[in-house]
Write a protein that holds these residues in place. Structure first.
Motif, PDB file in Angstrom:
ATOM      1  N   THR A  49       0.833  -1.103  -0.096  1.00 45.51           N
ATOM      2  CA  THR A  49      -0.126   0.192  -0.008  1.00 45.51           C
ATOM      3  C   THR A  49       0.897   1.482  -0.110  1.00 45.51           C
ATOM      4  O   THR A  49       0.478   2.283   0.543  1.00 45.51           O
ATOM      5  CB  THR A  49      -0.960  -0.047   1.380  1.00 45.51           C
ATOM      6  N   ALA A  50       2.105   1.158  -0.496  1.00 45.23           N
ATOM      7  CA  ALA A  50       2.944   2.112  -0.426  1.00 45.23           C
ATOM      8  C   ALA A  50       2.636   3.490  -1.183  1.00 45.23           C
ATOM      9  O   ALA A  50       3.032   4.597  -0.906  1.00 45.23           O
ATOM     10  CB  ALA A  50       4.378   1.741  -0.823  1.00 45.23           C
ATOM     11  N   ARG A  51       1.877   3.453  -2.371  1.00 46.73           N
ATOM     12  CA  ARG A  51       1.487   4.549  -3.048  1.00 46.73           C
ATOM     13  C   ARG A  51       0.138   4.416  -3.662  1.00 46.73           C
ATOM     14  O   ARG A  51      -0.256   3.228  -3.758  1.00 46.73           O
ATOM     15  CB  ARG A  51       2.517   4.596  -4.123  1.00 46.73           C
ATOM     16  N   PHE A  52      -0.401   5.649  -4.036  1.00 49.12           N
ATOM     17  CA  PHE A  52      -1.596   5.358  -4.634  1.00 49.12           C
ATOM     18  C   PHE A  52      -1.932   4.369  -5.799  1.00 49.12           C
ATOM     19  O   PHE A  52      -1.194   4.486  -6.953  1.00 49.12           O
ATOM     20  CB  PHE A  52      -2.271   6.781  -5.121  1.00 49.12           C
ATOM     21  N   GLN A  53      -2.814   3.661  -5.735  1.00 46.56           N
ATOM     22  CA  GLN A  53      -3.302   2.529  -6.863  1.00 46.56           C
ATOM     23  C   GLN A  53      -4.542   2.329  -6.858  1.00 46.56           C
ATOM     24  O   GLN A  53      -4.758   1.221  -7.445  1.00 46.56           O
ATOM     25  CB  GLN A  53      -2.189   1.253  -6.720  1.00 46.56           C
ATOM     26  N   GLY A  54      -5.457   2.976  -6.266  1.00 45.79           N
ATOM     27  CA  GLY A  54      -6.615   2.384  -6.049  1.00 45.79           C
ATOM     28  C   GLY A  54      -7.693   2.866  -6.994  1.00 45.79           C
ATOM     29  O   GLY A  54      -8.735   3.527  -6.652  1.00 45.79           O
ATOM     30  N   TYR A  55      -7.454   2.982  -8.141  1.00 47.67           N
ATOM     31  CA  TYR A  55      -8.160   3.501  -9.241  1.00 47.67           C
ATOM     32  C   TYR A  55      -9.154   2.405  -9.825  1.00 47.67           C
ATOM     33  O   TYR A  55      -8.903   1.222  -9.402  1.00 47.67           O
ATOM     34  CB  TYR A  55      -7.653   4.248 -10.371  1.00 47.67           C
ATOM     35  N   ARG A  56     -10.090   2.881 -10.381  1.00 44.32           N
ATOM     36  CA  ARG A  56     -11.205   1.802 -10.936  1.00 44.32           C
ATOM     37  C   ARG A  56     -10.839   1.304 -12.359  1.00 44.32           C
ATOM     38  O   ARG A  56     -10.480   2.059 -13.265  1.00 44.32           O
ATOM     39  CB  ARG A  56     -12.524   2.539 -11.010  1.00 44.32           C
ATOM     40  N   ILE A  72      -5.708  12.217 -11.415  1.00 34.64           N
ATOM     41  CA  ILE A  72      -6.871  11.427 -11.021  1.00 34.64           C
ATOM     42  C   ILE A  72      -7.059  11.387  -9.540  1.00 34.64           C
ATOM     43  O   ILE A  72      -6.105  11.521  -8.659  1.00 34.64           O
ATOM     44  CB  ILE A  72      -6.240   9.948 -11.425  1.00 34.64           C
ATOM     45  N   GLY A  73      -8.252  11.111  -9.413  1.00 32.53           N
ATOM     46  CA  GLY A  73      -8.882  11.148  -7.799  1.00 32.53           C
ATOM     47  C   GLY A  73      -9.956  10.321  -7.555  1.00 32.53           C
ATOM     48  O   GLY A  73     -10.637   9.951  -8.446  1.00 32.53           O
ATOM     49  N   ARG A  74     -10.296  10.340  -6.436  1.00 26.25           N
ATOM     50  CA  ARG A  74     -11.703   9.493  -6.008  1.00 26.25           C
ATOM     51  C   ARG A  74     -12.469  10.324  -5.030  1.00 26.25           C
ATOM     52  O   ARG A  74     -11.736  10.659  -3.752  1.00 26.25           O
ATOM     53  CB  ARG A  74     -11.399   7.953  -5.836  1.00 26.25           C
ATOM     54  N   THR A  75     -13.717  10.021  -5.082  1.00 28.23           N
ATOM     55  CA  THR A  75     -14.510  10.984  -3.796  1.00 28.23           C
ATOM     56  C   THR A  75     -15.630   9.932  -3.661  1.00 28.23           C
ATOM     57  O   THR A  75     -16.219   9.358  -4.541  1.00 28.23           O
ATOM     58  CB  THR A  75     -15.143  12.162  -4.693  1.00 28.23           C
ATOM     59  N   GLY A  97       1.945  22.386 -11.610  1.00 28.77           N
ATOM     60  CA  GLY A  97       2.676  23.954 -11.277  1.00 28.77           C
ATOM     61  C   GLY A  97       2.620  24.033  -9.792  1.00 28.77           C
ATOM     62  O   GLY A  97       2.463  25.077  -9.256  1.00 28.77           O
ATOM     63  N   GLY A  98       3.241  22.919  -8.998  1.00 30.72           N
ATOM     64  CA  GLY A  98       3.405  23.004  -7.862  1.00 30.72           C
ATOM     65  C   GLY A  98       2.269  22.996  -6.752  1.00 30.72           C
ATOM     66  O   GLY A  98       2.530  23.076  -5.615  1.00 30.72           O
ATOM     67  N   MET A  99       1.117  22.948  -7.241  1.00 35.21           N
ATOM     68  CA  MET A  99       0.006  22.611  -6.359  1.00 35.21           C
ATOM     69  C   MET A  99      -0.348  21.178  -6.070  1.00 35.21           C
ATOM     70  O   MET A  99       0.268  20.314  -6.989  1.00 35.21           O
ATOM     71  CB  MET A  99      -1.252  23.187  -7.377  1.00 35.21           C
ATOM     72  N   SER A 100      -1.212  20.941  -5.226  1.00 38.42           N
ATOM     73  CA  SER A 100      -1.700  19.657  -4.835  1.00 38.42           C
ATOM     74  C   SER A 100      -2.605  19.193  -6.108  1.00 38.42           C
ATOM     75  O   SER A 100      -3.108  20.098  -6.892  1.00 38.42           O
ATOM     76  CB  SER A 100      -2.415  19.581  -3.868  1.00 38.42           C
ATOM     77  N   PRO A 101      -2.784  17.820  -6.394  1.00 34.20           N
ATOM     78  CA  PRO A 101      -3.486  17.590  -7.538  1.00 34.20           C
ATOM     79  C   PRO A 101      -5.023  18.154  -7.496  1.00 34.20           C
ATOM     80  O   PRO A 101      -5.482  18.742  -8.616  1.00 34.20           O
ATOM     81  CB  PRO A 101      -3.639  16.028  -7.405  1.00 34.20           C
ATOM     82  N   GLN A 102      -5.466  18.145  -6.129  1.00 33.37           N
ATOM     83  CA  GLN A 102      -6.928  18.645  -6.366  1.00 33.37           C
ATOM     84  C   GLN A 102      -7.193  20.212  -6.658  1.00 33.37           C
ATOM     85  O   GLN A 102      -7.674  20.590  -6.985  1.00 33.37           O
ATOM     86  CB  GLN A 102      -7.521  18.716  -4.833  1.00 33.37           C
ATOM     87  N   GLU A 103      -6.000  20.815  -6.133  1.00 28.66           N
ATOM     88  CA  GLU A 103      -5.845  22.479  -6.427  1.00 28.66           C
ATOM     89  C   GLU A 103      -5.754  22.767  -7.749  1.00 28.66           C
ATOM     90  O   GLU A 103      -6.356  23.523  -8.343  1.00 28.66           O
ATOM     91  CB  GLU A 103      -4.856  22.951  -5.482  1.00 28.66           C
ATOM     92  N   ASP A 151      -5.165  11.473  -0.171  1.00 28.25           N
ATOM     93  CA  ASP A 151      -4.281  10.274  -0.227  1.00 28.25           C
ATOM     94  C   ASP A 151      -4.524   9.570  -1.457  1.00 28.25           C
ATOM     95  O   ASP A 151      -3.690   8.491  -1.585  1.00 28.25           O
ATOM     96  CB  ASP A 151      -4.517   9.290   0.904  1.00 28.25           C
ATOM     97  N   ASN A 152      -5.655   9.416  -2.226  1.00 29.97           N
ATOM     98  CA  ASN A 152      -6.006   8.758  -3.423  1.00 29.97           C
ATOM     99  C   ASN A 152      -5.959   9.807  -4.591  1.00 29.97           C
ATOM    100  O   ASN A 152      -7.130   9.601  -5.511  1.00 29.97           O
ATOM    101  CB  ASN A 152      -7.220   8.071  -3.091  1.00 29.97           C
ATOM    102  N   SER A 153      -5.271  10.784  -4.878  1.00 32.66           N
ATOM    103  CA  SER A 153      -5.467  11.379  -5.918  1.00 32.66           C
ATOM    104  C   SER A 153      -3.808  11.643  -6.161  1.00 32.66           C
ATOM    105  O   SER A 153      -2.928  12.084  -5.315  1.00 32.66           O
ATOM    106  CB  SER A 153      -6.234  12.724  -5.897  1.00 32.66           C
ATOM    107  N   THR A 154      -3.701  11.789  -7.413  1.00 28.18           N
ATOM    108  CA  THR A 154      -2.235  12.068  -7.927  1.00 28.18           C
ATOM    109  C   THR A 154      -1.986  12.565  -9.621  1.00 28.18           C
ATOM    110  O   THR A 154      -3.169  12.421 -10.048  1.00 28.18           O
ATOM    111  CB  THR A 154      -1.028  10.609  -8.100  1.00 28.18           C
ATOM    112  N   LEU A 155      -0.918  12.875 -10.023  1.00 23.77           N
ATOM    113  CA  LEU A 155      -0.690  13.388 -11.232  1.00 23.77           C
ATOM    114  C   LEU A 155      -0.059  12.230 -11.953  1.00 23.77           C
ATOM    115  O   LEU A 155       1.101  11.874 -11.445  1.00 23.77           O
ATOM    116  CB  LEU A 155       0.038  14.822 -11.328  1.00 23.77           C
ATOM    117  N   LEU A 156      -0.308  11.778 -13.148  1.00 25.97           N
ATOM    118  CA  LEU A 156       0.571  10.730 -13.847  1.00 25.97           C
ATOM    119  C   LEU A 156       0.573  11.423 -15.290  1.00 25.97           C
ATOM    120  O   LEU A 156      -0.159  11.977 -15.613  1.00 25.97           O
ATOM    121  CB  LEU A 156      -0.410   9.675 -13.923  1.00 25.97           C
TER     122      LEU A 156
END
Ligand SMILES: Cc1cc2nc3c(=O)[nH]c(=O)nc-3n(C[C@H](O)[C@H](O)[C@H](O)COP(=O)(O)OP(=O)(O)OC[C@H]3O[C@@H](n4cnc5c(N)ncnc54)[C@H](O)[C@@H]3O)c2cc1C
Length: 380
Positions: A46-53, A185-188, A256-262, A285-290
């Motif tokens: 579980t070391a990194r985000f991998q929980g996508y659909r 990518i993220g999840r809500t 651009g230095g922002m969090s993925p959501q921002e 914890d479940n969103s990231t830039l790829l």
């Protein structure tokens, strides 16, 4: 390489990479009495985000079932969901402005949940990054790792993803191509507030030089509960229904230095309030830039004690929706070649590679063909 294919119980297989393909293969081999050791670079599962659909097509789902023990099939059926998307093009206020193509249905699965199912009963060493391998005089292979002793096996399978270290030795000229496309990518959690977004699931929301894609993950039964009821030897994470969102940025786009959501919120000023709320309420914890990188299988090598599977040899763009399906198909095919009626290992591996190269290349072509429809034009 030993001439005769060792009896299933004595065949030693080392799998580099505990992704979907590597784990599925290891499960399939386990059913045939072969204990394949899996070596994973990440320090923990579980070391990194991998929980996508993931959307699985009938062939991918059948391949997965083929590698799982029969007694888990009912559990698998309980932890997936049904997807249907109209595949419309919507404006930021959710009005229809076009069509992406025919509606798409499929079976959806949460990758994190599926990995936990696939891990059950396997021997997986984490913190074991493969760094290379050497072919031994007796035909076997010695896999070498950072922070782990070398392992000698009859067959080394590189299931180590798009940046494969196994591929770097086996086929150094096969390298990933960066498409330049980036996505967040993220999840809500799927609360009642977002039920009104149903029309947007499977559709593309286009505006301001970006595209937003939404998909719902509705489990038929909550995974933890399903495992407790149907297969108590399996422990699955406690995950509820969610909306997966992905924002595709134009080539060169960055957070651009922002969090993925921002980064996403800054690009959807004035969009429908439910869309903004969806991103605001996402799990940080479940969103990231790829970035979207592909690997096209071009160079063939002589079959031997080392082979590749999944993204390591044919990485697709996620917009094709076929990378996991193809990795699962590889796992099932290689399992069958190794365990069903082959006389020696070279033939078994060669038979697998002949088919895999053909459909793997086609899978990459298909995904690249599907990419432009999702890539936004930079805002003018
Ligand atoms: C957001 C997103 C959505 C997607 N949606 C879909 C979809 O709907 N349908 C679909 O079919 N596909 C989809 N895909 C693609 C799919 O996820 C991949 O194609 C699939 O996971 C590939 O499986 P794999 O086992 O080959 O590689 P991975 O799952 O990438 O696993 C590789 C593993 O190898 C490990 N590793 C790397 N290097 C080393 C090393 N040197 N030594 C040891 N271990 C190593 C990695 O840590 C990783 O655990 C999607 C991908 C993304 C990113």
């Amino acid at each position: 390489m030993t001439d005769e294919l060792s009896s299933p119980t004595t065949l030693r297989v080392a799998v580099a990479g505990a992704g979907l393909g590597g784990l599925c293969l290891a499960q399939g081999l386990r059913q045939a009495g072969i204990d394949a050791g899996v070596y994973e670079r990440d320090p923990a599962i579980t070391a990194r985000f991998q929980g996508y659909r993931l959307v699985l097509d009938p062939a991918g789902l059948a391949a997965l079932r083929g590698c799982l023990p029969h007694r888990w099939h009912a559990l698998l059926d309980a932890i997936v969901g049904d997807a249907y998307g109209e595949r419309l093009v919507l404006d930021p206020q959710l009005n229809k402005i076009g069509e992406l193509g025919p509606g798409r249905s499929g079976t959806v699965v949460d990758r994190h949940v599926l990995r936990h199912l696939l891990l059950t009963g396997l021997t997986v060493r984490t913190g074991a990054a493969l760094t290379g391998y050497a072919l031994l005089d007796d035909g076997r292979v010695e896999a070498r790792f950072a922070h782990h002793d070398p392992v000698v096996a009859d067959l080394l399978v590189g299931a180590d993803g798009v940046g494969s270290a196994v591929r770097a030795v086996l086929s150094p000229r096969t390298t990933p191509t960066d498409t330049g496309v980036r996505f967040v990518i993220g999840r809500t959690p799927l609360t009642g507030q977002f039920a009104g977004l149903t029309r947007a699931f499977g559709s593309k929301i286009a505006g301001n030089g970006v595209s937003l894609l939404l998909g719902a993950m509705r489990f038929r039964t909550p995974p933890k509960q399903a495992a407790e009821e149907l297969a108590p030897e399996v422990t699955l994470p406690d995950v509820g229904d969610y909306v997966r969102w992905a924002m595709i940025l134009p080539p060169g786009g960055s957070a651009g230095g922002m969090s993925p959501q921002e980064a996403v919120l800054s690009r959807i000023e004035g969009w429908h309030p439910d869309l903004r709320a969806l991103v605001e309420q996402s799990d940080p914890d479940n969103s990231t830039l790829l970035s979207i990188r592909v690997v096209e299988p071009r160079e063939r090598w002589a079959p031997g004690p080392v082979t590749l599977l999944g993204d390591a040899v044919h990485a697709t763009s996620p917009t094709g929706g076929n990378g996991a399906n193809t990795a699962l198909r590889d796992a099932d095919l290689l399992r069958r070649c190794l365990t069903e009626g082959r006389e020696n290992l070279v033939d078994a591996v060669g038979g697998y590679e002949r088919q895999m190269f053909e459909y793997g290349a086609e899978a990459v072509r298909h995904s690249l063909g599907a990419l432009p429809a999702f890539v936004p034009q930079p805002a003018g």
